[in-house]
Design a protein around this motif. Structure first.
Motif, PDB file in Angstrom:
ATOM      1  N   VAL A   1       3.207 -13.647   8.763  1.00  0.00           N
ATOM      2  CA  VAL A   1       4.224 -12.769   8.184  1.00  0.00           C
ATOM      3  C   VAL A   1       4.340 -13.037   6.682  1.00  0.00           C
ATOM      4  CG1 VAL A   1       6.686 -12.181   8.197  1.00  0.00           C
ATOM      5  CG2 VAL A   1       5.481 -12.548  10.355  1.00  0.00           C
ATOM      6  N   LEU A   2       4.347 -14.300   6.316  1.00  0.00           N
ATOM      7  CA  LEU A   2       4.408 -14.668   4.894  1.00  0.00           C
ATOM      8  C   LEU A   2       3.192 -14.120   4.153  1.00  0.00           C
ATOM      9  CD1 LEU A   2       5.857 -16.274   2.661  1.00  0.00           C
ATOM     10  CD2 LEU A   2       4.516 -18.265   3.368  1.00  0.00           C
ATOM     11  N   ARG A   3       2.018 -14.247   4.742  1.00  0.00           N
ATOM     12  CA  ARG A   3       0.779 -13.761   4.132  1.00  0.00           C
ATOM     13  C   ARG A   3       0.853 -12.249   3.884  1.00  0.00           C
ATOM     14  NH1 ARG A   3      -2.500 -14.903   8.141  1.00  0.00           N
ATOM     15  NH2 ARG A   3      -2.386 -17.098   7.618  1.00  0.00           N
ATOM     16  N   LEU A   4       1.308 -11.504   4.879  1.00  0.00           N
ATOM     17  CA  LEU A   4       1.424 -10.045   4.726  1.00  0.00           C
ATOM     18  C   LEU A   4       2.443  -9.674   3.652  1.00  0.00           C
ATOM     19  CD1 LEU A   4       1.288  -8.883   8.443  1.00  0.00           C
ATOM     20  CD2 LEU A   4      -0.420  -8.461   6.666  1.00  0.00           C
ATOM     21  N   ALA A   5       3.588 -10.344   3.652  1.00  0.00           N
ATOM     22  CA  ALA A   5       4.643 -10.043   2.674  1.00  0.00           C
ATOM     23  C   ALA A   5       4.187 -10.334   1.250  1.00  0.00           C
ATOM     24  CB  ALA A   5       5.910 -10.839   3.001  1.00  0.00           C
ATOM     25  N   LEU A   6       3.547 -11.467   1.052  1.00  0.00           N
ATOM     26  CA  LEU A   6       3.102 -11.825  -0.303  1.00  0.00           C
ATOM     27  C   LEU A   6       1.948 -10.947  -0.772  1.00  0.00           C
ATOM     28  CD1 LEU A   6       3.403 -15.705  -0.356  1.00  0.00           C
ATOM     29  CD2 LEU A   6       4.917 -14.002  -1.349  1.00  0.00           C
ATOM     30  N   GLY A   7       1.027 -10.628   0.127  1.00  0.00           N
ATOM     31  CA  GLY A   7      -0.065  -9.729  -0.240  1.00  0.00           C
ATOM     32  C   GLY A   7       0.466  -8.371  -0.670  1.00  0.00           C
ATOM     33  N   SER A   8       1.414  -7.857   0.070  1.00  0.00           N
ATOM     34  CA  SER A   8       2.045  -6.576  -0.250  1.00  0.00           C
ATOM     35  C   SER A   8       2.813  -6.666  -1.574  1.00  0.00           C
ATOM     36  CB  SER A   8       2.978  -6.173   0.893  1.00  0.00           C
ATOM     37  OG  SER A   8       3.600  -4.963   0.628  1.00  0.00           O
ATOM     38  N   ALA A   9       3.534  -7.759  -1.781  1.00  0.00           N
ATOM     39  CA  ALA A   9       4.305  -7.941  -3.016  1.00  0.00           C
ATOM     40  C   ALA A   9       3.383  -8.009  -4.236  1.00  0.00           C
ATOM     41  CB  ALA A   9       5.159  -9.203  -2.927  1.00  0.00           C
ATOM     42  N   LEU A  10       2.261  -8.704  -4.116  1.00  0.00           N
ATOM     43  CA  LEU A  10       1.328  -8.796  -5.241  1.00  0.00           C
ATOM     44  C   LEU A  10       0.703  -7.438  -5.571  1.00  0.00           C
ATOM     45  CD1 LEU A  10      -0.265 -12.209  -4.332  1.00  0.00           C
ATOM     46  CD2 LEU A  10       0.963 -11.695  -6.462  1.00  0.00           C
ATOM     47  N   ARG A  11       0.383  -6.654  -4.543  1.00  0.00           N
ATOM     48  CA  ARG A  11      -0.152  -5.304  -4.797  1.00  0.00           C
ATOM     49  C   ARG A  11       0.908  -4.421  -5.460  1.00  0.00           C
ATOM     50  NH1 ARG A  11      -2.307  -6.605   0.095  1.00  0.00           N
ATOM     51  NH2 ARG A  11      -0.733  -5.425   1.260  1.00  0.00           N
ATOM     52  N   ARG A  12       2.144  -4.520  -5.010  1.00  0.00           N
ATOM     53  CA  ARG A  12       3.227  -3.724  -5.588  1.00  0.00           C
ATOM     54  C   ARG A  12       3.488  -4.143  -7.035  1.00  0.00           C
ATOM     55  NH1 ARG A  12       5.803   1.103  -5.444  1.00  0.00           N
ATOM     56  NH2 ARG A  12       7.941   0.850  -6.089  1.00  0.00           N
ATOM     57  N   HIS A  13       3.457  -5.447  -7.282  1.00  0.00           N
ATOM     58  CA  HIS A  13       3.640  -5.952  -8.648  1.00  0.00           C
ATOM     59  C   HIS A  13       2.577  -5.372  -9.575  1.00  0.00           C
ATOM     60  CE1 HIS A  13       4.209  -8.668 -12.011  1.00  0.00           C
ATOM     61  NE2 HIS A  13       2.916  -8.949 -11.939  1.00  0.00           N
ATOM     62  N   GLU A  14       1.345  -5.374  -9.139  1.00  0.00           N
ATOM     63  CA  GLU A  14       0.255  -4.828  -9.959  1.00  0.00           C
ATOM     64  C   GLU A  14       0.488  -3.342 -10.236  1.00  0.00           C
ATOM     65  OE1 GLU A  14      -3.127  -5.053 -12.268  1.00  0.00           O
ATOM     66  OE2 GLU A  14      -1.915  -6.650 -11.392  1.00  0.00           O
ATOM     67  N   PHE A  15       0.932  -2.602  -9.235  1.00  0.00           N
ATOM     68  CA  PHE A  15       1.236  -1.184  -9.402  1.00  0.00           C
ATOM     69  C   PHE A  15       2.352  -0.998 -10.438  1.00  0.00           C
ATOM     70  CE2 PHE A  15       3.995   2.392  -8.128  1.00  0.00           C
ATOM     71  CZ  PHE A  15       3.109   3.445  -8.350  1.00  0.00           C
ATOM     72  N   LEU A  16       3.411  -1.793 -10.331  1.00  0.00           N
ATOM     73  CA  LEU A  16       4.532  -1.674 -11.261  1.00  0.00           C
ATOM     74  C   LEU A  16       4.120  -1.992 -12.696  1.00  0.00           C
ATOM     75  CD1 LEU A  16       7.373  -3.275  -9.117  1.00  0.00           C
ATOM     76  CD2 LEU A  16       7.090  -0.848  -9.677  1.00  0.00           C
ATOM     77  N   ARG A  17       3.257  -2.949 -12.872  1.00  0.00           N
ATOM     78  CA  ARG A  17       2.807  -3.318 -14.220  1.00  0.00           C
ATOM     79  C   ARG A  17       1.923  -2.236 -14.830  1.00  0.00           C
ATOM     80  NH1 ARG A  17       3.373  -8.594 -16.299  1.00  0.00           N
ATOM     81  NH2 ARG A  17       1.475  -8.230 -17.471  1.00  0.00           N
ATOM     82  N   ASN A  18       1.213  -1.495 -13.995  1.00  0.00           N
ATOM     83  CA  ASN A  18       0.293  -0.466 -14.485  1.00  0.00           C
ATOM     84  C   ASN A  18       0.908   0.925 -14.568  1.00  0.00           C
ATOM     85  OD1 ASN A  18      -1.889  -2.230 -14.838  1.00  0.00           O
ATOM     86  ND2 ASN A  18      -2.401  -2.096 -12.671  1.00  0.00           N
ATOM     87  N   GLU A  19       2.079   1.109 -13.995  1.00  0.00           N
ATOM     88  CA  GLU A  19       2.735   2.415 -13.966  1.00  0.00           C
ATOM     89  C   GLU A  19       4.147   2.306 -14.549  1.00  0.00           C
ATOM     90  OE1 GLU A  19       1.393   5.285 -13.038  1.00  0.00           O
ATOM     91  OE2 GLU A  19      -0.491   4.352 -12.418  1.00  0.00           O
ATOM     92  N   PRO A  20       4.308   2.518 -15.853  1.00  0.00           N
ATOM     93  CA  PRO A  20       5.632   2.368 -16.478  1.00  0.00           C
ATOM     94  C   PRO A  20       6.722   3.221 -15.829  1.00  0.00           C
ATOM     95  CG  PRO A  20       3.931   2.649 -18.149  1.00  0.00           C
ATOM     96  CD  PRO A  20       3.282   2.889 -16.816  1.00  0.00           C
ATOM     97  N   GLY A  21       6.390   4.425 -15.397  1.00  0.00           N
ATOM     98  CA  GLY A  21       7.382   5.276 -14.736  1.00  0.00           C
ATOM     99  C   GLY A  21       7.858   4.668 -13.432  1.00  0.00           C
ATOM    100  N   ALA A  22       6.941   4.048 -12.695  1.00  0.00           N
ATOM    101  CA  ALA A  22       7.312   3.402 -11.434  1.00  0.00           C
ATOM    102  C   ALA A  22       8.219   2.205 -11.700  1.00  0.00           C
ATOM    103  CB  ALA A  22       6.064   2.961 -10.670  1.00  0.00           C
TER     104      ALA A  22
END
Length: 181
Positions: free
Chosen positions: A118-139
């Protein structure tokens, strides 16, 4: 199964806990692809976040070293909006965690005892979301909680307000402002 390296592999993961068990779990799964750092208390975590701007995820228990991490998590969101928070908690922390979720402060909540998958899935998802947020200023702008600036301001004033209240208490301890008959 460890996560595959991605463009986000340079983003650090900060684990805030008074024990090392959670840190060791995160390091075992993500240490080969992401720098994983450890803080034993809130002040140390805040200092690390101020020194490095490459953290992507903060993993924390609700209580660390007998300190409620609620204001710290809110402050992180206010000052580092792209950094996502994953909180580990026991059931008795429910009302505190519900407030954080409703205010848009938490990305994921993991119950204790922590299951590594569960921790692995949550952190993997969080890291992907973080990358998206850093690359998409509107998001990122949409991701920021509405009250985040107020929380950041409140945290910055907290030291000043504490000193001010101490001065007022000191004045009243000498009878200043007390009613006379």
């Amino acid at each position: 199964q460890s996560p595959q390296p991605t463009a986000a592999a340079t983003h650090r993961i900060l684990v805030v806990d008074d024990g090392r068990e959670l840190f060791e779990l995160v390091k075992a799964d993500f240490g080969s692809t992401h720098p994983v750092r450890f803080a034993r208390h809130a002040d140390q975590a805040i200092a690390m976040l101020e020194q490095h701007d490459d953290f992507g995820v903060v993993v924390s228990d609700v209580r660390v070293a007998d300190e409620d991490m609620t204001d710290v998590i809110k402050g992180i969101k206010a000052t580092h909006p792209a950094v996502l928070s994953v909180m580990v908690t026991a059931l008795h922390d429910g009302p505190t965690v519900i407030d954080l979720i409703n205010e848009g402060q938490l990305f994921r909540l993991i119950g204790k005892p922590v299951k590594p998958s569960v921790l692995r899935l949550a952190l993997g998802s969080a890291l992907r979301r973080h990358e998206f947020l850093r690359n998409e200023p509107g998001a990122l702008a949409r991701h920021r909680p509405v009250e985040a600036p107020a929380v950041a301001e409140r945290l910055q004033r907290r030291g000043l307000l504490t000193r001010l209240l101490g001065s007022v208490r000191h004045l009243f301890s000498f009878g200043f402002g007390a009613r006379t008959a």
